[in-house]
Write an enzyme that holds these catalytic residues in place. Structure first.
Site, PDB file in Angstrom:
ATOM      1  N   LYS A 202      33.833 -46.496  -0.499  1.00 21.78           N
ATOM      2  CA  LYS A 202      33.736 -46.916  -1.907  1.00 21.78           C
ATOM      3  C   LYS A 202      34.023 -45.736  -2.819  1.00 21.78           C
ATOM      4  O   LYS A 202      34.781 -45.856  -3.782  1.00 21.78           O
ATOM      5  CB  LYS A 202      32.330 -47.461  -2.217  1.00 21.78           C
ATOM      6  CG  LYS A 202      32.109 -48.885  -1.763  1.00 21.78           C
ATOM      7  CD  LYS A 202      30.647 -49.274  -1.882  1.00 21.78           C
ATOM      8  CE  LYS A 202      30.401 -50.600  -1.183  1.00 21.78           C
ATOM      9  NZ  LYS A 202      29.004 -50.872  -0.916  1.00 21.78           N
TER      10      LYS A 202
ATOM     11  N   GLN B 280      23.213 -50.105  -2.334  1.00 23.72           N
ATOM     12  CA  GLN B 280      23.662 -50.582  -1.024  1.00 23.72           C
ATOM     13  C   GLN B 280      22.517 -51.282  -0.286  1.00 23.72           C
ATOM     14  O   GLN B 280      21.412 -50.742  -0.176  1.00 23.72           O
ATOM     15  CB  GLN B 280      24.189 -49.385  -0.205  1.00 23.72           C
ATOM     16  CG  GLN B 280      24.774 -49.739   1.155  1.00 23.72           C
ATOM     17  CD  GLN B 280      26.086 -50.515   1.059  1.00 23.72           C
ATOM     18  OE1 GLN B 280      26.837 -50.388   0.099  1.00 23.72           O
ATOM     19  NE2 GLN B 280      26.345 -51.326   2.055  1.00 23.72           N
TER      20      GLN B 280
ATOM     21  N   ASP C 185      27.650 -55.964  -8.407  1.00 23.20           N
ATOM     22  CA  ASP C 185      27.502 -56.817  -7.222  1.00 23.20           C
ATOM     23  C   ASP C 185      27.352 -58.289  -7.615  1.00 23.20           C
ATOM     24  O   ASP C 185      27.485 -59.174  -6.772  1.00 23.20           O
ATOM     25  CB  ASP C 185      26.231 -56.416  -6.447  1.00 23.20           C
ATOM     26  CG  ASP C 185      26.526 -55.547  -5.242  1.00 23.20           C
ATOM     27  OD1 ASP C 185      27.580 -55.739  -4.622  1.00 23.20           O
ATOM     28  OD2 ASP C 185      25.680 -54.692  -4.916  1.00 23.20           O
TER      29      ASP C 185
HETATM   30  N1  GUN Z   1      25.686 -54.596   2.020  1.00 24.43           N
HETATM   31  C1  GUN Z   1      26.606 -55.361   2.637  1.00 24.43           C
HETATM   32  N2  GUN Z   1      27.427 -55.960   1.730  1.00 24.43           N
HETATM   33  C2  GUN Z   1      26.984 -55.550   0.519  1.00 24.43           C
HETATM   34  C3  GUN Z   1      27.434 -55.816  -0.804  1.00 24.43           C
HETATM   35  O1  GUN Z   1      28.395 -56.565  -1.064  1.00 24.43           O
HETATM   36  N3  GUN Z   1      26.732 -55.204  -1.797  1.00 24.43           N
HETATM   37  C4  GUN Z   1      25.668 -54.386  -1.543  1.00 24.43           C
HETATM   38  N4  GUN Z   1      25.034 -53.840  -2.586  1.00 24.43           N
HETATM   39  N5  GUN Z   1      25.239 -54.121  -0.323  1.00 24.43           N
HETATM   40  C5  GUN Z   1      25.900 -54.698   0.698  1.00 24.43           C
END
Ligand code: GUN
Length: 304
Positions: free
Chosen positions: A62, A106, A129
C-alpha cells in the site's frame, strides 16, 4: 482485459492485474492535476498493529503504490500489545491532521482491541475503507459515500466485462462479511441486479449458483465453489485468497472457486492471484483521491 482461451479453459480470464495497473495510471494523472490546479497532495495513513506477516506485506505494498501514484503515505506501526486507548489516540491524531485525507486501520486487530470501536472513531470523511457506519448508512440510502475497496474493485471488473448496465442480472454473493459480502450485495442492488446472499446456513448452494448470471465468491474457503454448480456463461468473481499446501514444503494461492472446473462452464472468471487482489489497493488509492476531492469541495475524480 485479456481474452486468454487456453487448454480446457473456455472462459475469458479477467485480468485484474492489468486493469488495476491502468486504474493506478489514471489515478496518478488525476493526482498530478489536483496538485497543479489546486496545490493539494492527497495523504493516506495506514495503521498496522502487531506483526501479522500477511498484513505487513499488504501495508508495504500500500505504501509503495501510494507513493508511486504521487500521494503522501504515512505508516504508523504499533506493537501487538498496544491498548485500545493507544490505537484510538493514533486515530484521533490522524483525524485532526489536515495533511491526511484517508485513514486505514489494517484488520484484523489484536484481540484486546475492539475493531468496531476503532472504525467508529475514524472521521467518516477520511474512512477510505468505507467501513464506518455513517458510510454504510449513506450508501444504503443512496447518499454519496466512501465504498469498501474490494467490492468497488469487483464492480469495476464486472462493468468492464458486462458493460455499465447490469440491470436485471441475477447476482449471487456467497459470504456475508462487513468487508466484502454485505457491501458487495448492496452495490449489486444499487446496479439494479436481483441479488441473493448465500452463507453457511444456505440450504441449496449448488441450486443458487445454477441460477446466477453473476457469482461473487467471498467465503475464505479454498476451492469451495465447484465448477459444476456454475451457470453456463456466468461471470465469476473470486474474492478468495487462500494459501494451501502444495507439497514438497511449498504453498500456493487459490481462490474460493475451484478454478479448473469453473473454467469449463463460466463465461468469464477472475484468476487467483491476479484477479480481484490487485484491484483492492488500486481502489484504496481511488478512494483516497475521492475523499481528498470531497474534503476540498471538489467533484469526484473521473477515473473511467
Ligand atoms: N484486512 C484485509 N482486508 C482489509 C481491508 O480491505 N481493509 C482493512 N482495513 N483491513 C483489511
Amino acid at each position: 482485459m485479456t481474452d486468454r482461451r487456453d487448454g480446457a479453459c473456455g472462459a475469458e480470464i479477467i485480468d485484474g492485474k492489468a486493469f488495476a495497473a491502468g486504474l493506478r495510471q489514471r489515478i496518478g494523472r488525476e493526482v498530478a492535476r489536483l496538485k497543479a490546479e489546486h496545490g493539494i497532495t492527497p495523504g493516506l495513513a495506514v495503521v498496522l498493529v502487531g506483526e501479522d506477516p500477511a498484513s505487513q506485506v499488504y501495508v508495504r505494498n500500500k505504501g509503495r503504490q501510494t507513493r508511486e501514484a504521487g500521494m503522501k503515505s504515512e505508516e504508523i506501526r504499533l506493537p501487538a500489545t498496544a491498548t485500545q486507548e493507544e490505537v484510538l489516540a493514533v486515530v484521533d491524531r490522524l483525524n485532526a491532521d489536515p495533511a491526511i485525507n484517508g485513514i486505514l486501520v489494517q484488520l484484523p486487530l489484536p484481540a484486546q482491541v475492539d475493531e468496531l470501536a476503532v472504525i467508529d472513531r475514524i472521521d467518516p470523511d477520511k474512512d477510505v475503507d468505507g467501513f464506518h457506519v455513517v458510510n454504510v448508512g449513506r450508501r444504503m440510502v443512496g447518499m454519496r459515500a466512501l465504498v469498501p475497496c474490494t467490492p468497488l474493485g469487483c464492480m469495476m471488473l464486472l462493468r468492464d466485462r458486462l458493460g455499465q448496465d447490469l440491470s436485471g442480472q441475477k447476482a449471487l454473493v456467497v459470504g456475508r462479511s462487513n468487508i466484502v459480502g454485505k457491501p458487495m450485495a448492496q452495490l449489486l442492488l444499487d446496479a439494479n441486479c436481483t441479488v441473493t446472499i448465500a452463507h453457511s446456513r444456505t440450504r441449496d448452494l449448488p441450486g443458487e449458483c445454477a441460477r446466477a448470471d453473476i457469482l461473487v465468491a467471498a467465503v475464505g474457503r479454498p476451492n469451495f465453489i465447484q465448477g459444476e454448480w456454475i451457470k453456463p456463461g456466468a461471470t465469476v468473481i473470486d474474492v478468495g485468497i487462500n494459501r494451501i499446501d502444495a507439497g514438497a514444503g511449498k504453498t500456493r494461492l487459490v481462490g474460493d472457486v475451484d478454478f479448473e472446473s469453473a473454467c469449463r462452464l463460466a463465461g468469464a472468471i477472475t484468476p487467483v492471484p491476479g484477479g480481484v487482489g490487485p484491484m483492492t489497493i488500486a481502489c484504496l488509492l481511488a478512494n483516497t483521491l475521492t475523499a481528498t476531492c470531497y474534503q476540498a469541495g471538489l467533484p469526484a475524480p473521473d477515473l473511467d
